[in-house]
Write an enzyme that holds these catalytic residues in place. Structure first.
Site, PDB file in Angstrom:
ATOM      1  N   PHE A   1      -3.138   3.556   3.104  1.00  0.00           N
ATOM      2  CA  PHE A   1      -3.042   3.810   4.537  1.00  0.00           C
ATOM      3  C   PHE A   1      -4.233   4.615   5.046  1.00  0.00           C
ATOM      4  O   PHE A   1      -4.777   4.337   6.120  1.00  0.00           O
ATOM      5  CB  PHE A   1      -1.746   4.564   4.848  1.00  0.00           C
ATOM      6  CG  PHE A   1      -1.607   4.957   6.292  1.00  0.00           C
ATOM      7  CD1 PHE A   1      -1.078   4.078   7.217  1.00  0.00           C
ATOM      8  CD2 PHE A   1      -2.026   6.213   6.735  1.00  0.00           C
ATOM      9  CE1 PHE A   1      -0.960   4.426   8.557  1.00  0.00           C
ATOM     10  CE2 PHE A   1      -1.913   6.576   8.064  1.00  0.00           C
ATOM     11  CZ  PHE A   1      -1.382   5.685   8.976  1.00  0.00           C
TER      12      PHE A   1
ATOM     13  N   GLY B   1      -2.771   4.806  -4.349  1.00  0.00           N
ATOM     14  CA  GLY B   1      -2.678   5.379  -5.679  1.00  0.00           C
ATOM     15  C   GLY B   1      -1.411   5.030  -6.408  1.00  0.00           C
ATOM     16  O   GLY B   1      -0.988   3.866  -6.458  1.00  0.00           O
TER      17      GLY B   1
ATOM     18  N   TYR C   1       0.840  -1.199   0.000  1.00  0.00           N
ATOM     19  CA  TYR C   1       0.000   0.000   0.000  1.00  0.00           C
ATOM     20  C   TYR C   1       0.874   1.249   0.000  1.00  0.00           C
ATOM     21  O   TYR C   1       2.058   1.205   0.337  1.00  0.00           O
ATOM     22  CB  TYR C   1      -0.942   0.009   1.214  1.00  0.00           C
ATOM     23  CG  TYR C   1      -0.238   0.148   2.551  1.00  0.00           C
ATOM     24  CD1 TYR C   1       0.012   1.399   3.115  1.00  0.00           C
ATOM     25  CD2 TYR C   1       0.165  -0.974   3.268  1.00  0.00           C
ATOM     26  CE1 TYR C   1       0.659   1.530   4.333  1.00  0.00           C
ATOM     27  CE2 TYR C   1       0.797  -0.859   4.497  1.00  0.00           C
ATOM     28  CZ  TYR C   1       1.042   0.402   5.022  1.00  0.00           C
ATOM     29  OH  TYR C   1       1.681   0.525   6.243  1.00  0.00           O
ATOM     30  N   CYS C   2       0.257   2.373  -0.367  1.00  0.00           N
ATOM     31  CA  CYS C   2       0.860   3.698  -0.175  1.00  0.00           C
ATOM     32  C   CYS C   2      -0.128   4.528   0.631  1.00  0.00           C
ATOM     33  O   CYS C   2      -0.933   3.956   1.379  1.00  0.00           O
ATOM     34  CB  CYS C   2       1.223   4.347  -1.513  1.00  0.00           C
ATOM     35  SG  CYS C   2      -0.153   4.609  -2.636  1.00  0.00           S
ATOM     36  N   PHE C   3      -0.087   5.833   0.524  1.00  0.00           N
ATOM     37  CA  PHE C   3      -0.958   6.625   1.398  1.00  0.00           C
ATOM     38  C   PHE C   3      -2.428   6.498   1.019  1.00  0.00           C
ATOM     39  O   PHE C   3      -3.289   6.261   1.873  1.00  0.00           O
ATOM     40  CB  PHE C   3      -0.542   8.097   1.383  1.00  0.00           C
ATOM     41  CG  PHE C   3      -1.380   8.936   2.323  1.00  0.00           C
ATOM     42  CD1 PHE C   3      -1.306   8.742   3.694  1.00  0.00           C
ATOM     43  CD2 PHE C   3      -2.257   9.894   1.841  1.00  0.00           C
ATOM     44  CE1 PHE C   3      -2.089   9.484   4.571  1.00  0.00           C
ATOM     45  CE2 PHE C   3      -3.035  10.647   2.706  1.00  0.00           C
ATOM     46  CZ  PHE C   3      -2.954  10.440   4.072  1.00  0.00           C
TER      47      PHE C   3
END
Length: 361
Positions: free
Chosen positions: A126, A101, A96-98
């Site tokens: 996140f 995306g 995952y990222c923030f």
């Protein structure tokens, strides 16, 4: 880019402790993450900052091109190697990222292009996982019955909690024992990381008819309990664990001297004892004002003697009068005052086995 799989079942992720690659920059990870995540960033802090500035000045396409220039060659290979190593060790994981995306999508595609593995990314990243945990924690707290474990300092509450399957050790999650001497050798989690870990613990334990928590104040070291949890705990039934002064001295000696020094030495074989000495002196200085100048000076002298004998002869007997004085002259009066305001909530008190029998029955 071709469409690769996404996960949006957050209950599954956290209930099963799915291993997670966090592709955010280290500065983001340090503000707060999840217990089962490892930070293997797409961009380091400097690269992220440069791309962010370019995005503001020149737009998305320019920022993407700059990002690919910055993360190329050996830099890209090293990060790819780290991702693939994680994927090999945790084939059931996700990344995952923030916001779920571009960063996690790029990492996901690079992994696929290099290995053919369709490693899933978390939809919403996140931000959505964090929002899910916050709401879930509120829901579970509202629907859960609690029993609170209290008792004098050093009576063995943490040991008792470890024997109960329906307990949550708040101090373990906070990495702090909740007193002036509560600091551990490694830093406490951030507030966000603490709340994330707490929510996941509640998810794991939510099917119990009631949960056992230790009697805590508003904060444990530098982290704070969620307000709704704190308010419910102030109204819940209270069970008091009793232990003799001698038992409390011996438990404190093991926890704060023997085990603490062992931890310092495992972390730093050369300077472990020096760090242990600084821990004791720093902890004592935190309560100097409450002790008063004369009593603080007396206890500091006792500590210096105990440390000197400990270092030279590996003997710990001189800590015993120091610990006894701290318990009887400092901690016990505070406990007596605090428990006097909670007497109407006490439903049982007894030694360790009696408390366990009461809780299980």
């Amino acid at each position: 880019m071709n469409k690769l799989p996404e996960i949006d079942n957050f209950q599954y992720l956290f209930q099963n402790d799915i291993p997670l690659i966090d592709t955010r920059a280290p500065v983001e990870f340090e503000r707060g993450a999840f217990p089962n995540s490892l930070n293997i960033p797409l961009m380091n802090n400097k690269e992220r900052r440069l791309v962010g500035v370019d995005y503001q000045d020149n737009g998305r396409n320019s920022a993407i091109k700059l990002g690919h220039r910055l993360v190329s060659g050996d830099i890209k290979k090293n990060r790819m190697d780290a991702w693939l190593d994680f994927v090999e060790k945790h084939p059931n994981g996700a990344l995952y990222c923030f916001r779920g995306g571009l960063r996690s999508e790029i990492a996901q595609h690079w992994i696929f292009e290099s290995s053919g593995i369709t490693y899933p990314r978390v939809k919403g990243g996140f931000k959505d996982m964090r929002n899910y945990l916050t709401k879930k924690l509120d829901q579970i707290i509202e629907l859960t019955n609690f029993m609170i474990l209290g008792g004098q300092t050093g009576c063995g509450k943490t040991l008792l909690l470890s024997e109960l399957k329906n307990s949550i050790d708040l101090e373990e999650l906070a990495n702090h024992r909740g007193s002036a001497f509560g600091q551990n050798i490694f830093p406490q989690p951030t507030q966000i990381a603490f709340e994330n870990a707490l929510a996941i613990e509640f998810i794991h334990k939510k099917n119990n008819p009631f949960l056992i928590l230790e009697d805590e104040g508003s904060n444990i070291g530098r982290v704070y309990l969620p307000t709704n949890l704190k308010n419910i705990l102030l109204q819940s039934d209270l069970v008091i664990l009793c232990a003799s002064l001698e038992e409390r001295i011996q438990l404190s000696l093991k926890a704060y001297v023997i085990d603490m020094l062992d931890s310092f030495r495992k972390n730093n074989e050369i300077d472990g004892f020096k760090q242990f000495s600084n821990y004791w002196k720093s902890s004592l200085s935190k309560i100097q004002k409450r002790l008063g100048g004369l009593r603080y000076k007396l206890l500091l002298g006792m500590l210096d003697s105990a440390l000197a004998k400990h270092q030279e002869y590996a003997e710990v007997d001189l800590y015993i009068p120091l610990i006894k004085a701290l318990l009887t002259d400092y901690y016990d009066p505070m406990y007596d005052y605090q428990i006097s305001k909670k007497k109407n909530r006490i439903v049982f008190q007894g030694d360790s086995q009696a408390v366990i029998d009461f809780i299980k029955n």
